[in-house]
Design an enzyme around this catalytic site. Structure first.
Site, PDB file in Angstrom:
ATOM      1  N   ALA A  62      28.798 -21.725 -19.624  1.00 28.90           N
ATOM      2  CA  ALA A  62      29.612 -20.509 -19.694  1.00 28.90           C
ATOM      3  C   ALA A  62      30.538 -20.394 -18.490  1.00 28.90           C
ATOM      4  CB  ALA A  62      28.707 -19.283 -19.792  1.00 28.90           C
ATOM      5  N   GLU A  63      30.008 -20.620 -17.288  1.00 27.92           N
ATOM      6  CA  GLU A  63      30.851 -20.495 -16.100  1.00 27.92           C
ATOM      7  C   GLU A  63      31.912 -21.586 -16.055  1.00 27.92           C
ATOM      8  OE1 GLU A  63      30.881 -19.332 -11.453  1.00 27.92           O
ATOM      9  OE2 GLU A  63      29.033 -19.168 -12.600  1.00 27.92           O
ATOM     10  N   THR A  64      31.572 -22.774 -16.518  1.00 28.53           N
ATOM     11  CA  THR A  64      32.552 -23.857 -16.595  1.00 28.53           C
ATOM     12  C   THR A  64      33.720 -23.452 -17.487  1.00 28.53           C
ATOM     13  OG1 THR A  64      30.868 -25.551 -16.202  1.00 28.53           O
ATOM     14  CG2 THR A  64      32.885 -26.249 -17.341  1.00 28.53           C
TER      15      THR A  64
END
EC number: 3.1.2.-
Length: 137
Positions: A62-64
């Site tokens: 998700a953060e990527t």
């Protein structure tokens, strides 16, 4: 289209070399008008001790996605940094791959908010994540 920077999928994937993104096997697979997608294998790299997809691996996917999407909406001389992430895990996954779909909830001059939904191979929602970023520069 929301993107201010133009990169091919090949160029996006090249940014992952030598990083956690590469180690986890995350690959960008689609850049739409207002979304970015990537896949991640569910294997020994992304399992928790009980053989299921690790929640931290889902958060990393998700953060990527949110960070790269945020970067693509900035102009030269700007970047984004994550300020907060949340993830709600809905369904366990033990093998195969998952697909993350990232879309903006808010695109401001100084802050952004992204929703990332992670699906299993049957198209079932496994995780819903929200990433907030600050626009720098």
């Amino acid at each position: 289209m929301i993107w201010k920077r133009h990169m091919t999928l090949e160029a996006l994937n090249a940014t992952s070399v030598g990083t956690l993104v590469e180690h986890l096997g995350i690959e960008y697979t689609r850049l739409g008008d207002d979304l970015l997608e990537a896949t991640m294998p569910v294997d020994t790299r992304t399992h928790q001790p009980f053989g299921l997809l690790h929640g931290g691996a889902s958060a990393a996917l998700a953060e990527t996605l949110g960070s790269m999407a945020g970067y693509l909406t900035t102009r030269d001389g700007q970047c984004v940094v994550g300020t907060e992430i949340s993830a709600s895990h809905h369904r366990a996954v033990s093998q195969g791959q998952v697909r993350g779909v990232c879309q903006p909830l808010h695109l401001g001059r100084q802050s952004q908010c992204w929703e990332i939904v992670i699906y299993d191979e049957q198209g079932r929602r496994c995780c819903t994540s929200r990433l907030s970023t600050a626009v720098m520069g």
